[in-house]
Design a protein around this motif. Structure first.
Motif, short mmCIF file in Angstrom:
data_model
loop_
_atom_site.label_atom_id
_atom_site.label_comp_id
_atom_site.label_asym_id
_atom_site.label_seq_id
_atom_site.Cartn_x
_atom_site.Cartn_y
_atom_site.Cartn_z
N SER A 125 0.82 -1.21 0.00
CA SER A 125 0.00 0.00 0.00
C SER A 125 0.86 1.26 0.00
O SER A 125 1.95 1.26 0.57
CB SER A 125 -0.90 0.00 1.25
N THR A 127 0.45 3.54 1.73
CA THR A 127 0.51 3.98 3.12
C THR A 127 1.93 3.88 3.67
O THR A 127 2.30 4.57 4.61
CB THR A 127 -0.50 3.20 3.98
N VAL A 217 -16.97 15.34 5.62
CA VAL A 217 -15.71 15.57 4.92
C VAL A 217 -14.67 15.90 5.98
O VAL A 217 -14.81 16.89 6.71
CB VAL A 217 -15.85 16.73 3.91
N ALA A 229 -8.32 16.93 1.29
CA ALA A 229 -7.15 16.06 1.06
C ALA A 229 -7.22 15.39 -0.31
O ALA A 229 -8.31 15.16 -0.85
CB ALA A 229 -7.08 15.00 2.15
N ARG A 231 -6.04 12.30 -2.97
CA ARG A 231 -5.62 10.91 -3.12
C ARG A 231 -5.64 10.51 -4.58
O ARG A 231 -6.19 11.23 -5.43
CB ARG A 231 -6.59 9.98 -2.34
C1 WQD Z 1 -9.74 9.02 1.44
C2 WQD Z 1 -9.93 10.51 1.72
C3 WQD Z 1 -10.21 10.99 4.05
C4 WQD Z 1 -14.03 8.94 4.54
C5 WQD Z 1 -6.89 4.08 3.39
C6 WQD Z 1 -5.69 3.25 3.76
C7 WQD Z 1 -5.09 2.65 2.51
C8 WQD Z 1 -6.15 1.86 1.81
C9 WQD Z 1 -7.28 2.80 1.41
C10 WQD Z 1 -6.36 -0.42 2.45
C11 WQD Z 1 -9.17 10.97 2.96
C12 WQD Z 1 -11.47 11.34 3.27
C13 WQD Z 1 -12.85 9.45 4.02
C14 WQD Z 1 -15.05 9.82 4.95
C15 WQD Z 1 -13.70 11.67 4.25
N1 WQD Z 1 -6.63 0.85 2.66
N2 WQD Z 1 -12.70 10.79 3.86
N3 WQD Z 1 -14.84 11.17 4.77
O1 WQD Z 1 -7.34 6.97 4.20
O2 WQD Z 1 -6.55 7.52 1.83
O3 WQD Z 1 -6.46 5.16 2.62
O4 WQD Z 1 -7.82 3.33 2.64
O5 WQD Z 1 -5.70 -0.95 1.61
O6 WQD Z 1 -4.02 1.82 2.87
O7 WQD Z 1 -4.72 4.09 4.35
O8 WQD Z 1 -8.66 6.21 2.16
O9 WQD Z 1 -11.05 6.30 1.57
O10 WQD Z 1 -10.39 6.30 4.04
O11 WQD Z 1 -9.99 8.32 2.67
O12 WQD Z 1 -13.53 12.91 4.11
O13 WQD Z 1 -16.14 9.43 5.45
O14 WQD Z 1 -11.31 10.74 2.01
O15 WQD Z 1 -9.95 11.99 5.03
O16 WQD Z 1 -8.73 12.30 2.72
P1 WQD Z 1 -7.22 6.58 2.76
P2 WQD Z 1 -10.10 6.72 2.64
#
Ligand code: WQD
Length: 337
Positions: A125, A127, A217, A229, A231
């Motif tokens: 990942s 991560t 958010v 943020a 991604r």
């Molecule tokens: C994405 C963005 C949140 C939910 C994680 C793991 C990674 C992989 C994918 C397993 C961020 C924002 C999210 C919500 C929001 N996991 N968000 N409201 O954290 O980038 O990655 O999941 O393999 O290893 O680290 O993904 O989808 O949780 O968040 O605002 O209800 O959406 O803050 O910016 P993330 P995510």
């Protein structure tokens, strides 16, 4: 060619099984069903017409792993998805993560090291980069101190594999996923909604369907163009196809290093608000959301430099954010019908 897919009834695993079958591979799935369901087999068959062999097995049980390889000593490659993956849960219950994500990996590798040669693909990942200093992120970006036990298990897993391949006939590929989203265009398989979604896209589609009141958010005070943020959201089918290409590279044995690492993303960053807009565009629905405080442990920005995967694997993500979001929305509607 017979390929073992651990966690093959999971989100990314099931999509990879479909692509393996599409390329003529025989697939054996191991899954302990802790985060999936045997129903997924029906979806796979609905798409490919081929029923993979499935064995319910918990990779934390060393004896079960040993017995499996006694019964299946002709496996040509292993794609290892089976792992716990919820960042927040890993903070609450680290030992569950170290046992499930590390012990299982060790037991698998102990079986593979006994074979004359072995091909191993590891689900890693982005991560591991934490908050990388430079965007887009290359595979040479430093691995930073993990932000969670989940992330640490990915880092430790990569180090174990690197050490083991140095002294065994195992060749390995580490695939560092960015943010997998979406579902197979047939809507026969997708991300199973188990509990309250922690990830952004399933929470959006459930909100869109009216199962959730509104999306929270997590912060709009990041140093990004719109404050939310960023991604790299990659369609799960693009991700699955990359696994098959990586496997074919291992099987072809040409110019292989013992361990090769690839970032799997689109190369484009999207903010939370841009993802919301994408959903609204593809669904025609207004998404209710509110801005709340940042989520503990979140980073500002992560998107992939995909040159290495493009040039070495000959792989490039094909789907746009809108196409991925449309597939996620189609799946949400299908499972609620
Ligand atoms: C994405 C963005 C949140 C939910 C994680 C793991 C990674 C992989 C994918 C397993 C961020 C924002 C999210 C919500 C929001 N996991 N968000 N409201 O954290 O980038 O990655 O999941 O393999 O290893 O680290 O993904 O989808 O949780 O968040 O605002 O209800 O959406 O803050 O910016 P993330 P995510």
């Amino acid at each position: 060619m017979k390929i073992l897919v651990t966690g093959g009834l999971g989100f990314i695993g099931s999509h990879t099984v479909v692509e393996l079958q599409n390329q003529g591979f025989e697939v054996i799935i191991i899954d302990n069903l802790s985060n999936s369901s045997e129903e997924v087999l029906k979806g796979i068959v609905a798409i490919t017409g081929k029923l993979p062999v499935f064995e319910k097995l918990d990779l934390r049980e060393k004896k079960s792993v040993q017995d499996f390889f006694k019964r299946h000593n002709d496996v040509d490659g292993v794609i290892h998805f089976a792992a716990s993956k919820a960042v927040g849960e890993s903070v609450e219950n680290p030992l569950l993560y170290y046992e499930n994500n590390i012990n299982a990996l060790v037991y698998l590798l102990q079986e593979l090291e006994q074979k004359p040669e072995a091909n191993f693909i590891f689900s890693s990942s982005c991560t591991v980069y934490g908050q990388a200093k430079t965007m887009p992120i290359t595979e040479n970006a430093p691995v930073q101190t993990a932000m969670s036990p989940y992330g640490n298990t990915k880092q430790i897993g990569e180090e174990i594999i690197s050490d083991v391949t140095k002294v065994t006939n195992i060749n390995a590929v580490l695939l560092r996923y960015f943010n997998p989203i979406g579902s197979h265009p047939s809507a026969e398989i997708g991300e199973l909604p188990l509990g309250v979604p922690q990830n952004l896209v399933p929470f959006i589609t459930q909100t869109g369907f009216g199962l959730r009141k509104e999306l929270s958010v997590y912060g709009d005070d990041y140093p990004t163009p719109d404050g939310t943020a960023i991604r790299d959201y990659i369609h799960v089918v693009d991700l699955a196809k990359a696994h098959v290409i990586a496997l074919q590279r291992l099987l072809n044995k040409k110019n292989l290093e013992k361990v090769e690492t690839f970032n799997l993303g689109t190369g484009t960053g999207s903010s939370v608000l841009e993802v919301i807009r994408s959903f609204e565009k593809v669904s025609g629905k207004k998404l209710p959301y509110k801005i709340v405080a940042r989520r503990e442990g979140d980073i500002t920005e992560a998107y992939a430099n995909t040159d290495k995967a493009n040039n070495v694997l000959g792989w490039k993500a094909q789907s746009t954010l809108d196409e991925a979001m449309a597939s996620a929305w189609k799946w949400e509607q299908k499972i609620r019908s």
